[in-house]
Design an enzyme around this catalytic site. Structure first.
Site, PDB file in Angstrom:
ATOM      1  N   LEU A 148       0.823  -1.207   0.000  1.00 20.88           N
ATOM      2  CA  LEU A 148       0.000   0.000   0.000  1.00 20.88           C
ATOM      3  C   LEU A 148       0.859   1.260   0.000  1.00 20.88           C
ATOM      4  O   LEU A 148       2.052   1.204   0.318  1.00 20.88           O
ATOM      5  CB  LEU A 148      -0.938  -0.038   1.214  1.00 20.88           C
ATOM      6  CG  LEU A 148      -1.878  -1.269   1.228  1.00 20.88           C
ATOM      7  CD1 LEU A 148      -2.489  -1.489   2.589  1.00 20.88           C
ATOM      8  CD2 LEU A 148      -2.953  -1.125   0.160  1.00 20.88           C
ATOM      9  N   PRO A 149       0.278   2.419  -0.337  1.00 17.89           N
ATOM     10  CA  PRO A 149       1.100   3.602  -0.608  1.00 17.89           C
ATOM     11  C   PRO A 149       1.570   4.395   0.593  1.00 17.89           C
ATOM     12  O   PRO A 149       2.462   5.238   0.448  1.00 17.89           O
ATOM     13  CB  PRO A 149       0.176   4.464  -1.484  1.00 17.89           C
ATOM     14  CG  PRO A 149      -1.198   4.057  -1.089  1.00 17.89           C
ATOM     15  CD  PRO A 149      -1.109   2.598  -0.781  1.00 17.89           C
TER      16      PRO A 149
ATOM     17  N   THR B  31       6.427   0.184   2.251  1.00 19.55           N
ATOM     18  CA  THR B  31       7.568   0.796   2.926  1.00 19.55           C
ATOM     19  C   THR B  31       7.054   1.671   4.062  1.00 19.55           C
ATOM     20  O   THR B  31       6.464   2.722   3.819  1.00 19.55           O
ATOM     21  CB  THR B  31       8.406   1.640   1.947  1.00 19.55           C
ATOM     22  OG1 THR B  31       8.927   0.789   0.925  1.00 19.55           O
ATOM     23  CG2 THR B  31       9.578   2.301   2.666  1.00 19.55           C
TER      24      THR B  31
ATOM     25  N   LYS C  73      15.629  -1.200   4.518  1.00 20.09           N
ATOM     26  CA  LYS C  73      14.939  -0.738   3.304  1.00 20.09           C
ATOM     27  C   LYS C  73      15.152   0.757   3.100  1.00 20.09           C
ATOM     28  O   LYS C  73      15.426   1.224   1.983  1.00 20.09           O
ATOM     29  CB  LYS C  73      13.450  -1.050   3.390  1.00 20.09           C
ATOM     30  CG  LYS C  73      12.605  -0.469   2.247  1.00 20.09           C
ATOM     31  CD  LYS C  73      13.064  -0.972   0.886  1.00 20.09           C
ATOM     32  CE  LYS C  73      12.403  -0.226  -0.272  1.00 20.09           C
ATOM     33  NZ  LYS C  73      10.978  -0.391  -0.388  1.00 20.09           N
TER      34      LYS C  73
ATOM     35  N   LYS D 203       9.196  10.700   0.936  1.00 19.50           N
ATOM     36  CA  LYS D 203       8.787   9.949   2.126  1.00 19.50           C
ATOM     37  C   LYS D 203       9.949   9.112   2.656  1.00 19.50           C
ATOM     38  O   LYS D 203      10.267   9.147   3.852  1.00 19.50           O
ATOM     39  CB  LYS D 203       7.599   9.039   1.798  1.00 19.50           C
ATOM     40  CG  LYS D 203       7.105   8.207   2.984  1.00 19.50           C
ATOM     41  CD  LYS D 203       6.082   7.165   2.562  1.00 19.50           C
ATOM     42  CE  LYS D 203       6.721   5.996   1.830  1.00 19.50           C
ATOM     43  NZ  LYS D 203       5.800   4.845   1.630  1.00 19.50           N
TER      44      LYS D 203
END
Length: 299
Positions: free
Chosen positions: A64-65, A92, A167, A235
């Site tokens: 999901l975003p 993420t 990540k 982000k």
């Protein structure tokens, strides 16, 4: 094993397709049903809602975003998930979000494994993306066959939160490398070099990077289309700089790169492709970085 896959953007749809090719039963859901069409054609079942997808599967994968969307979906699906079901989160997220949502999931009797990936959408389509897992080792072991269907390099980084740190580190490096390759290509162009030859020479040198080979090619094509936008880059850079403050590590290059992305967002909008930071330099100098023979999308 029957998985529900919720979130069928550029990355999610490719990973769900890999599960189908490997013979897993997959139920899919996205707010945009059109994104599920090719998966349904390949054998997936399209659920009418995220709740229905989760209730009918053994385990749930989300891609999901944003953390806010992940939390909203999680709270919606938890009441209907099967006893013993696991939640694999491929979005993420920041480490704090992972730990907080992991606690929400655990309180409902569902174990979470964070599973961010790195390498690009083109590698996800090939089932060759790198998978970075964090969570209980027994959950990791249970889902290793599914991970092997989606990726060819799989790392168990430790407890929940560990994968989110690595990540963010890998993404931070990718954005720094993208800024560096943009400047290098412009230096080559203004120095009168053939850009195709310059790209090949850099790729064969000690200055090479994965980003130069891949996103550098998209810059030379002029599409910039890596299926990853400027807002997402900002982000992730924000997460990296937050870790820098928390762990007491000065991140000079990440800070400068963040400002480049801020400028790119002001110029082109947050939905513009991440490699368009190179276009900032092109526009500033009135010099394009086009060369023949480079792809518009990575295969």
């Amino acid at each position: 094993m029957h998985y529900a896959y919720i979130g069928l953007g550029n990355l999610g749809a490719n990973c769900a397709a890999c599960l189908l090719r490997a013979g897993f039963e997959v139920t899919v859901y996205d707010l945009n049903p059109a994104l599920a069409e090719r998966l349904v054609a390949a054998g997936a079942v399209l659920a009418p809602s995220a709740e229905a997808a989760a209730a009918g599967a053994d385990h749930v994968i989300t891609c999901l975003p944003s953390p806010a969307v992940s939390e909203r979906v999680l709270r919606a699906i938890l009441p209907g998930m099967k006893p013993g079901a696991h939640w694999l989160e491929m979005s993420t997220l920041g480490r704090d979000d992972v730990l907080r949502l992991g606690a929400v999931s655990a309180a409902a009797g569902v174990q979470m494994m964070e599973l961010p990936v790195t390498g690009g959408v083109h590698l996800a389509a090939q089932g060759k993306i790198t998978m970075l897992a964090g969570g209980p080792v027994e959950v990791f072991d249970l889902h290793r066959p599914a991970m092997a269907a989606m990726g060819d390099r799989i790392f168990h980084m430790g407890d929940l939160g560990a994968a989110s740190i690595i990540k963010v580190i890998t993404n931070m490096l990718a954005f720094i490398h993208l800024k560096a390759t943009s400047e290098a290509l412009m230096l080559a162009k203004r120095g009168g070099l053939d850009l195709a030859q310059a790209h090949a020479a850099i790729a064969a040198s000690s200055g090479n990077s994965f980003v130069h080979e891949t996103e550098g090619a998209l810059i030379l094509n002029g599409s910039y289309d890596v299926a990853f936008n400027i807002d997402l880059a900002l982000k992730d850079l924000g997460f990296a700089l937050g870790f820098g403050r928390e762990f007491g590590v000065p991140l000079d290059l990440a800070s400068m790169t963040e400002q480049t992305y801020v400028a790119a967002k002001a110029a082109y909008g947050g939905a513009a492709q991440s490699p368009m930071i190179a276009k900032l330099l092109e526009d500033l100098l009135g010099t394009d970085l086009r060369a023949d023979g480079f792809p518009a999308r990575l295969e």
